[in-house]
Design a protein around this motif. Structure first.
Motif, PDB file in Angstrom:
ATOM      1  N   ASP A 150      -3.777  15.094   3.170  1.00 56.37           N
ATOM      2  CA  ASP A 150      -3.880  14.990   1.709  1.00 56.37           C
ATOM      3  C   ASP A 150      -4.033  16.381   1.085  1.00 56.37           C
ATOM      4  N   PRO A 151      -2.988  17.181   1.104  1.00 58.74           N
ATOM      5  CA  PRO A 151      -3.116  18.560   0.607  1.00 58.74           C
ATOM      6  C   PRO A 151      -3.475  18.661  -0.871  1.00 58.74           C
TER       7      PRO A 151
ATOM      8  N   VAL B 294       0.841  -1.199   0.000  1.00 57.65           N
ATOM      9  CA  VAL B 294       0.000   0.000   0.000  1.00 57.65           C
ATOM     10  C   VAL B 294       0.875   1.247   0.000  1.00 57.65           C
ATOM     11  N   ARG B 295       1.933   1.237   0.806  1.00 56.23           N
ATOM     12  CA  ARG B 295       2.850   2.392   0.816  1.00 56.23           C
ATOM     13  C   ARG B 295       3.458   2.604  -0.562  1.00 56.23           C
ATOM     14  N   SER B 296       3.828   1.519  -1.213  1.00 59.95           N
ATOM     15  CA  SER B 296       4.403   1.618  -2.558  1.00 59.95           C
ATOM     16  C   SER B 296       3.404   2.226  -3.540  1.00 59.95           C
ATOM     17  N   LEU B 297       2.164   1.821  -3.446  1.00 58.81           N
ATOM     18  CA  LEU B 297       1.130   2.324  -4.355  1.00 58.81           C
ATOM     19  C   LEU B 297       0.824   3.803  -4.090  1.00 58.81           C
ATOM     20  N   LEU B 298       0.809   4.210  -2.832  1.00 59.03           N
ATOM     21  CA  LEU B 298       0.579   5.624  -2.528  1.00 59.03           C
ATOM     22  C   LEU B 298       1.736   6.485  -3.020  1.00 59.03           C
ATOM     23  N   ALA B 299       2.966   5.993  -2.898  1.00 57.68           N
ATOM     24  CA  ALA B 299       4.123   6.736  -3.420  1.00 57.68           C
ATOM     25  C   ALA B 299       4.025   6.849  -4.940  1.00 57.68           C
ATOM     26  N   TYR B 300       3.616   5.785  -5.577  1.00 54.38           N
ATOM     27  CA  TYR B 300       3.408   5.773  -7.033  1.00 54.38           C
ATOM     28  C   TYR B 300       2.339   6.797  -7.435  1.00 54.38           C
ATOM     29  N   ALA B 301       1.237   6.843  -6.697  1.00 48.89           N
ATOM     30  CA  ALA B 301       0.170   7.800  -6.989  1.00 48.89           C
ATOM     31  C   ALA B 301       0.642   9.228  -6.794  1.00 48.89           C
ATOM     32  N   ASP B 302       1.421   9.463  -5.739  1.00 45.84           N
ATOM     33  CA  ASP B 302       1.919  10.806  -5.470  1.00 45.84           C
ATOM     34  C   ASP B 302       2.900  11.241  -6.554  1.00 45.84           C
ATOM     35  N   GLN B 303       3.738  10.340  -6.971  1.00 48.38           N
ATOM     36  CA  GLN B 303       4.752  10.656  -7.975  1.00 48.38           C
ATOM     37  C   GLN B 303       4.135  10.966  -9.335  1.00 48.38           C
ATOM     38  N   HIS B 304       3.067  10.255  -9.693  1.00 51.39           N
ATOM     39  CA  HIS B 304       2.498  10.380 -11.036  1.00 51.39           C
ATOM     40  C   HIS B 304       1.177  11.156 -11.067  1.00 51.39           C
ATOM     41  N   ASP B 305       0.833  11.847  -9.983  1.00 51.54           N
ATOM     42  CA  ASP B 305      -0.361  12.697  -9.926  1.00 51.54           C
ATOM     43  C   ASP B 305      -1.623  11.890 -10.232  1.00 51.54           C
ATOM     44  N   ILE B 306      -1.850  10.856  -9.415  1.00 51.88           N
ATOM     45  CA  ILE B 306      -2.964   9.919  -9.594  1.00 51.88           C
ATOM     46  C   ILE B 306      -3.908  10.029  -8.400  1.00 51.88           C
ATOM     47  N   ASP B 307      -5.207  10.014  -8.663  1.00 55.06           N
ATOM     48  CA  ASP B 307      -6.195   9.930  -7.589  1.00 55.06           C
ATOM     49  C   ASP B 307      -6.349   8.474  -7.150  1.00 55.06           C
ATOM     50  N   VAL B 308      -6.676   8.278  -5.873  1.00 50.27           N
ATOM     51  CA  VAL B 308      -6.743   6.940  -5.283  1.00 50.27           C
ATOM     52  C   VAL B 308      -8.105   6.727  -4.623  1.00 50.27           C
ATOM     53  N   ILE B 309      -8.728   5.588  -4.903  1.00 48.05           N
ATOM     54  CA  ILE B 309      -9.985   5.196  -4.260  1.00 48.05           C
ATOM     55  C   ILE B 309      -9.763   3.879  -3.529  1.00 48.05           C
TER      56      ILE B 309
ATOM     57  N   LEU C  40      -6.938  11.658  -2.455  1.00 47.94           N
ATOM     58  CA  LEU C  40      -7.511  10.483  -1.803  1.00 47.94           C
ATOM     59  C   LEU C  40      -9.035  10.569  -1.817  1.00 47.94           C
ATOM     60  N   ASN C  41      -9.651   9.739  -2.619  1.00 47.25           N
ATOM     61  CA  ASN C  41     -11.110   9.622  -2.723  1.00 47.25           C
ATOM     62  C   ASN C  41     -11.806  10.979  -2.847  1.00 47.25           C
ATOM     63  N   PRO C  42     -11.390  11.812  -3.792  1.00 45.54           N
ATOM     64  CA  PRO C  42     -11.979  13.159  -3.915  1.00 45.54           C
ATOM     65  C   PRO C  42     -13.480  13.111  -4.174  1.00 45.54           C
TER      66      PRO C  42
ATOM     67  N   LEU D 171      -0.457   9.543   2.706  1.00 45.14           N
ATOM     68  CA  LEU D 171       0.544  10.184   1.854  1.00 45.14           C
ATOM     69  C   LEU D 171       1.621  10.883   2.662  1.00 45.14           C
ATOM     70  N   GLN D 172       1.389  11.043   3.964  1.00 45.79           N
ATOM     71  CA  GLN D 172       2.358  11.674   4.850  1.00 45.79           C
ATOM     72  C   GLN D 172       3.099  10.659   5.720  1.00 45.79           C
ATOM     73  N   GLY D 173       2.822   9.374   5.522  1.00 47.41           N
ATOM     74  CA  GLY D 173       3.459   8.340   6.326  1.00 47.41           C
ATOM     75  C   GLY D 173       2.432   7.443   6.990  1.00 47.41           C
ATOM     76  N   THR D 174       2.902   6.525   7.834  1.00 40.80           N
ATOM     77  CA  THR D 174       2.024   5.576   8.512  1.00 40.80           C
ATOM     78  C   THR D 174       1.467   6.189   9.790  1.00 40.80           C
ATOM     79  N   LEU D 175       0.152   6.105   9.957  1.00 37.19           N
ATOM     80  CA  LEU D 175      -0.510   6.543  11.180  1.00 37.19           C
ATOM     81  C   LEU D 175      -0.828   5.298  11.993  1.00 37.19           C
ATOM     82  N   SER D 176      -0.186   5.170  13.170  1.00 42.73           N
ATOM     83  CA  SER D 176      -0.398   4.022  14.042  1.00 42.73           C
ATOM     84  C   SER D 176      -1.294   4.425  15.199  1.00 42.73           C
ATOM     85  N   LEU D 177      -2.317   3.619  15.439  1.00 42.35           N
ATOM     86  CA  LEU D 177      -3.280   3.901  16.499  1.00 42.35           C
ATOM     87  C   LEU D 177      -3.130   2.841  17.582  1.00 42.35           C
ATOM     88  N   PRO D 178      -2.549   3.183  18.739  1.00 44.53           N
ATOM     89  CA  PRO D 178      -2.344   2.189  19.793  1.00 44.53           C
ATOM     90  C   PRO D 178      -3.657   1.766  20.426  1.00 44.53           C
TER      91      PRO D 178
END
Length: 537
Positions: free
Chosen positions: A518-519, A100-115, A523-525, A222-229
């Motif tokens: 997600d500035p 998933v991290r790889s795919l989000l980096a790919y989307a960010d790099q190539h200006d892709i929307d993600v659902i 992400l799911n606009p 897109l800003q990193g992993t959010l961990s919820l304890p």
């Protein structure tokens, strides 16, 4: 195999009994079905993908068609007509958070929307690609469907976010536990989707809504992993876990879900009581929940839903015998059916049944035992298949759901039903409308209304009929102290009505939260937050 243009397994069907067909014909008229498009012709419409190559991304037409729409009535009409609008440019099926991290980096790099895509069961337009210049990548969590860990001391289970309801329960039951979260979409919807849309299960009186069950987990953003304890409770500022609940893919993609589980109960049963009138039934239901009687579920059908359920049940001889018995006991025209569940230890269930029968008896309730309750339990996850049966007869069916305080229940229910019932009168069309209350709280309850109408002579006219009913009623709901959604989330369909509930300042807070994660609004606009052109006017 799963239907590409409708609900569930294409090998299963739910047939209407003959008296059910007659019942609908008498109330809204005989109907003629529209012609369905076939999969091959739809696949031919899928354009070339605009996505750069990625090893996890598939771009063939079939998978893009199957991930283009959810299960709202507009989605249904799009799939049946073949007029889908936009398709995703590709679908990825990651198997790990790293993917998933790889795919989000790919989307960010190539200006892709993600659902993000869970079970595809959205009835509010969560997963539909919007028109726009950016390519669209749908990320399906279907391969992340395992129980990853179980802590028996804390009773915390960790699942991959794409785990569907049956796999959640089967993997827990093998170890002696249950989550107890049973939405009607249980067979297809996923644990991550339940969190993202703030889902409610049918037995929430015992187990709680998903916000009571969700203990923590991980979200890839897109800003990193959010961990919820996982913490039993905390007063350390705002709860980040609550921010993720109901975020609908706008903050990131939920990859792991930690939930509070419960040992399997010793006993469970479902029972039915009939009341002579709505007022007596509603008062009894409120008394039960405010008395905190140990029920696991409670559902109260109004008179029209009760009549409809009995008409569609089949077994006409048995139904006539039941009607005769109820009439003798004083529950005649206008009677209302209450279904309730008992779950727990044998002493708990015995005590709860005694208390429930006492309270119902104070309001002239007629207890009929477990036979009808057992039938409800058998069919509770198959009712979505009814849409297919009605469609083949020329009828469209949809639902609206909300929640409000007890002092407003009757007013809001009548407002919803009256508006739907007369919503197509200018076209000379009748609408069959019925409602039940469920997901009860001491403060109030949810209101779940079903409406059935005849399709027009074409798809565009049928969609226009739906829009007239949906839009006008949704507007009335939020203007009359109801939430725009108690259990189905916001998506794109409900987004224009959200500001009435949240207020201007509340909406700015939600927008600010989404902007932090997600500035670029990739992400799911359009989901949760309406676009500038949307309006409830």
């Amino acid at each position: 195999m799963r239907r590409w243009n409708g609900w569930g397994d294409d090998q299963f069907s739910l047939e209407l009994p003959a008296q059910g067909t007659d019942f609908l014909s008498q109330r809204i008229g005989a109907a003629e079905p529209l012609t369905d498009a076939d999969l091959a012709s739809v696949c031919q419409q899928v354009p070339d993908s605009h996505l750069p190559d990625h090893p996890l991304v598939a771009t063939d037409a079939d998978i893009r068609v199957r991930h283009a729409r959810g299960q709202s009535l507009p989605d249904w009409l799009a799939m049946r007509s073949g007029d889908f609008g936009r398709f995703p440019d590709g679908v990825a099926c990651p198997t790990s958070p790293e993917d998933v991290r790889s795919l989000l980096a790919y989307a960010d790099q190539h200006d892709i929307d993600v659902i993000p895509y869970g079970g595809g069961t959205s009835v509010a337009g969560h997963i539909n690609p919007q028109a726009g210049k950016r390519p669209v990548l749908t990320i399906s969590l279907a391969q992340m469907d395992r129980l990853l860990d179980l802590d028996p001391d804390s009773q915390i289970a960790t699942f991959g976010a794409g785990t569907p309801g049956p796999l959640v329960e089967s993997q827990l039951r093998a170890k002696g536990y249950t989550l107890g979260h049973f939405p009607q979409s249980f067979e297809l919807s996923t644990i991550g989707g339940w969190v993202a849309s703030r889902s409610s299960g049918q037995q929430s009186l015992r187990y709680g809504r998903i916000e009571q069950l969700f203990a923590g987990g991980s979200v890839e953003t897109l800003q990193g992993t959010l961990s919820l304890p996982t913490l039993p409770a905390s007063s350390a500022g705002p709860d980040i876990r609550e921010m993720v609940l109901g975020s609908e893919g706008r903050l990131g993609i939920i990859t792991e879900v930690k939930v509070r589980v419960t040992p399997l109960p010793a006993q469970e049963s479902f029972h039915v009581v009939f009341f002579p009138s709505w007022e007596q039934a509603r008062t009894a239901a409120r008394s039960l929940v405010q008395n905190r009687t140990q029920l696991s579920m409670l559902r109260l059908s109004n008179a029209t839903e009760t009549e409809t359920q009995l008409a569609l049940a089949g077994h006409p001889t048995q139904i006539r015998m039941l009607e005769s018995f109820l009439s003798f006991r004083g529950a005649r025209d206008g009677k209302c059916m209450m279904t309730f569940g008992l779950t727990g230890t044998r002493p708990q269930c015995r005590t709860a049944l005694k208390e429930t029968r006492r309270i119902c008896g104070e309001h002239e309730g007629v207890y009929t035992g477990t036979y009808l309750g057992g039938k409800w339990a058998e069919k509770r996850f198959t009712m979505p298949y009814l849409r297919e049966a009605l469609w083949q007869m020329g009828y469209a069916v949809d639902t609206l759901e909300t929640a409000t305080d007890w002092d407003n229940v009757d007013h809001l229910l009548a407002t919803i039903e009256n508006n739907l019932r007369g919503g197509l009168a200018e076209l000379g069309e009748r609408v069959h409308v019925f409602t039940h209350l469920s997901h009860f709280y001491p403060q109030g309850c949810s209101i779940y209304t079903t409406y059935v109408f005849r399709t027009d002579t074409d798809y565009a006219g049928t969609l226009a009929r739906w829009h007239a009913l949906k839009h006008s009623t949704s507007k009335l709901i939020v203007e009359n102290r109801g939430t725009i959604s108690h259990q189905h989330g916001v998506g794109k369909d409900h987004a224009p009505y959200l500001p009435v509930e949240k207020g201007a300042l509340g909406m700015r807070a939600i927008q600010g939260l989404c902007h932090t994660f997600d500035p670029q609004q990739r992400l799911n606009p359009g989901t949760l937050l309406a676009t500038d052109t949307d309006s409830v006017e």
